[in-house]
Design a protein around this motif. Structure first.
Motif, PDB file in Angstrom:
ATOM      1  N   PHE A  88      30.844  41.577  34.702  1.00 23.82           N
ATOM      2  CA  PHE A  88      30.547  42.718  33.853  1.00 23.82           C
ATOM      3  C   PHE A  88      30.267  42.266  32.424  1.00 23.82           C
ATOM      4  O   PHE A  88      30.046  41.090  32.170  1.00 23.82           O
ATOM      5  CB  PHE A  88      31.672  43.757  33.923  1.00 23.82           C
ATOM      6  CG  PHE A  88      31.761  44.445  35.269  1.00 23.82           C
ATOM      7  CD1 PHE A  88      31.181  45.685  35.473  1.00 23.82           C
ATOM      8  CD2 PHE A  88      32.405  43.838  36.346  1.00 23.82           C
ATOM      9  CE1 PHE A  88      31.249  46.326  36.704  1.00 23.82           C
ATOM     10  CE2 PHE A  88      32.480  44.462  37.582  1.00 23.82           C
ATOM     11  CZ  PHE A  88      31.889  45.709  37.767  1.00 23.82           C
ATOM     12  N   ARG A  98      36.886  44.231  32.067  1.00 27.33           N
ATOM     13  CA  ARG A  98      35.474  44.141  32.445  1.00 27.33           C
ATOM     14  C   ARG A  98      34.571  44.759  31.382  1.00 27.33           C
ATOM     15  O   ARG A  98      33.528  44.239  31.054  1.00 27.33           O
ATOM     16  CB  ARG A  98      35.248  44.847  33.787  1.00 27.33           C
ATOM     17  CG  ARG A  98      35.922  44.159  34.955  1.00 27.33           C
ATOM     18  CD  ARG A  98      35.755  44.978  36.225  1.00 27.33           C
ATOM     19  NE  ARG A  98      36.365  44.325  37.382  1.00 27.33           N
ATOM     20  CZ  ARG A  98      36.506  44.890  38.576  1.00 27.33           C
ATOM     21  NH1 ARG A  98      36.082  46.132  38.768  1.00 27.33           N
ATOM     22  NH2 ARG A  98      37.065  44.229  39.567  1.00 27.33           N
ATOM     23  N   GLU A 130      37.577  52.250  36.947  1.00 30.75           N
ATOM     24  CA  GLU A 130      37.718  51.096  36.047  1.00 30.75           C
ATOM     25  C   GLU A 130      38.555  51.470  34.826  1.00 30.75           C
ATOM     26  O   GLU A 130      39.330  50.660  34.323  1.00 30.75           O
ATOM     27  CB  GLU A 130      36.341  50.588  35.624  1.00 30.75           C
ATOM     28  CG  GLU A 130      36.361  49.455  34.601  1.00 30.75           C
ATOM     29  CD  GLU A 130      37.168  48.250  35.044  1.00 30.75           C
ATOM     30  OE1 GLU A 130      37.615  47.491  34.155  1.00 30.75           O
ATOM     31  OE2 GLU A 130      37.370  48.051  36.260  1.00 30.75           O
TER      32      GLU A 130
END
Length: 557
Positions: free
Chosen positions: A414, A493, A543
């Motif tokens: 990412f 990320r 996330e």
């Protein structure tokens, strides 16, 4: 004792309340008197003239023709300047000098003494003094007639006005002197106003055709820019400088063979300028004709800087951008080491502070290149900027970025992984985390450099134009800080990486507050723009939950 000749500035202004004081005080470093003529048509006035008068200026109003009295802007720049000059000439007297300036212009204090000396030393047979006009936002530096003896010049044309001599004049060339045009970030676009004035004119000469093309090109109206460009090119009296500019502009708004032919025509009519070589070579690179582009670039690099550059001169082609294009071509030819060496030679050619931009991007190659171009074009010293793209191995659209200096992460890391990998390859004294949606102000590099002490581990807190909290929304750090603390925690990320970075920088006592500096973040959270796949990937709800758990573990309350 020789008496000093009087210098009077003649200005025209709109509603310039936020800027007029800066301009007047800057000009007062060299001027004995300043005339400010407001020209705003039917627009409701602000306090510009009151401020100017309080600062000691002579103030007046310019009124539009009754035919266009309802316009909320002036109708003729030339006539408005003539009104300011008429007053300025009388104040200066027959032995004095008159100058022009815009309300966004400033004089560097270092220019004051040499400018005053030039006015005193100008030979008596020379009536005008020509100095450089610097426009950092456009990367332009061009000679302009700036100072005039008594009644030796009047202004001509309603838009893009220029000074015309009232007799045969000789010009005193002083290109070591300069005035800087510094409009505020996000200042209003004048193209619509200028097009309206031009369309009102009854004389469709090459001048008007050219500027109708030029204003539409600046405004992004490609169809009209192409239309008026073609009409201008069809006129036999279009001068060579303007013809060259129209050909380049039209090459930029067309594609394929048409685009290349226009660039080639520009190169043929003016072989002693680099701009057309560079544009044609760039088109060849896009067409994957790398060997042909390489030969053209080598020819371009042999062209020296013109002794007397035209107003359309793009100085970057004669320095860093010319070498950069060569490096891009070498990469496409598979000569990566040679490309890197060439770019490093440019960076290492200065002992001054260098800045590294670590630019993570995914799925947006056009936006990525536009962002890179914006940051390089607005830098005061682009030759000191190291730009590195950081891309993902599975980003199919990243293929078009391979000509640029870049790193590719082999795992699904990412944006945090991309920024960290890019930071490992940097060499700058200052490192900046960048993505596609950030807009910098003009001369951003000098602004940031002035706020950081590169000998210390420091992090700069700027404004993103929206947030009011303490978050370090863009990581801007010295190499000393990076060497001691790194960039982002690789456990993140994307989300919460900036929050963690902020907490760590605060704990380390490294934050330098500079929220008066605005680097605008054009993110869908703040502006009406689509939440594309890249945004969605980085802002996934699952996330957020994962990253928050990591953050809470690292920074318990």
């Amino acid at each position: 004792m020789k008496q000093k000749k009087k210098l009077v500035a003649g200005l025209i202004c709109g509603n310039e309340e936020p800027r007029i004081e800066r301009c007047v005080k800057s000009l007062q470093q060299i001027c004995d008197e300043i005339v400010v003529v407001r020209a705003i048509g039917a627009l409701k006035p602000d306090r510009t003239l009151e401020i100017a008068k309080d600062l000691g200026c002579y103030v007046e109003e310019y009124l539009n023709s009754p035919l266009v009295a309802e316009w909320e802007h002036l109708d003729n720049f030339g006539e408005a300047r003539n009104k300011a000059f008429a007053i300025a000439y009388e104040l200066a007297g027959e032995e004095g000098w008159v100058m022009w300036a815009d309300c966004d212009d400033v004089i560097d204090p270092e220019m004051v003494a040499p400018t005053l000396k030039a006015l005193e030393e100008c030979p008596s047979e020379q009536d005008w003094i020509l100095t450089d006009y610097v426009i950092p936002e456009q990367g332009k530096r061009a000679p302009r007639e700036r100072f005039f003896r008594y009644k030796t010049a009047w202004w001509h044309r309603p838009v893009h006005e220029n000074a015309q001599p009232t007799k045969d004049v000789q010009v005193y060339m002083r290109r070591d002197l300069e005035i800087i045009h510094q409009p505020p970030l996000g200042h209003r676009n004048s193209s619509e106003r200028n097009r309206r004035i031009l369309m009102h004119q009854d004389r469709m000469t090459s001048h008007f055709k050219f500027y109708l093309h030029y204003e539409n090109f600046i405004a992004g109206n490609k169809e009209l820019a192409a239309k008026y460009g073609a009409e201008a090119l069809a006129l036999n009296d279009l001068d060579g400088v303007n013809r060259y500019e129209v050909l380049l502009n039209c090459a930029n708004i067309t594609s394929g063979e048409t685009s290349r032919n226009l660039a080639r025509k520009a190169r043929i009519i003016e072989p002693n300028r680099r701009e057309a070589y560079g544009l044609e070579a760039s088109i060849l690179l896009d067409e994957k004709k790398y060997e042909e582009a390489n030969k053209l670039i080598d020819k371009m690099l042999e062209v020296p800087t013109p002794k007397f550059p035209q107003w359309t001169h793009r100085k970057e082609w004669y320095s860093w951008k010319g070498r950069q294009l060569k490096a891009w071509c070498l990469r496409l030819l598979g000569q990566n080491l040679e490309a890197n060496r060439l770019e490093e030679l440019t960076l290492n050619g200065t002992c001054k502070t260098k800045i590294s931009l670590v630019h993570a991007t995914r799925g947006r190659p056009i936006e990525a290149v536009q962002c890179m171009t914006l940051w390089l074009s607005r830098a005061k010293h682009p030759e000191r900027i190291e730009h590195i793209f950081a891309v993902d191995y599975d980003d199919e659209k990243a293929e078009v970025l391979k000509r640029f200096r870049s790193v590719t992460q082999k795992i699904n890391g990412f944006s945090v992984g991309a920024w960290n990998l890019g930071a490992e390859k940097t060499s700058g004294n200052i490192i900046i985390q960048l993505s596609d949606d950030w807009e910098c102000p003009p001369q951003w590099d000098e602004i940031i450099e002035s706020r950081l002490d590169i000998s210390k581990p420091q992090v700069l807190r700027i404004s993103d134009g929206y947030r009011k909290d303490e978050l370090l929304c863009m990581a801007i750090l010295t190499r000393k800080y990076y060497e001691q603390h790194g960039l982002f925690n690789p456990r993140f990320r994307n989300v919460y990486s900036d929050t963690d970075f902020t907490f760590r920088a605060a704990k380390n006592g490294a934050i330098v507050d500079a929220r008066d500096i605005s680097i605008v973040h054009h993110h869908p959270f703040f502006e009406e723009r689509p939440l594309d796949a890249t945004y969605q990937r980085g802002n996934d709800p699952a996330e957020y939950a994962r990253a928050k758990a990591i953050f809470d573990e690292l920074h318990p309350k």
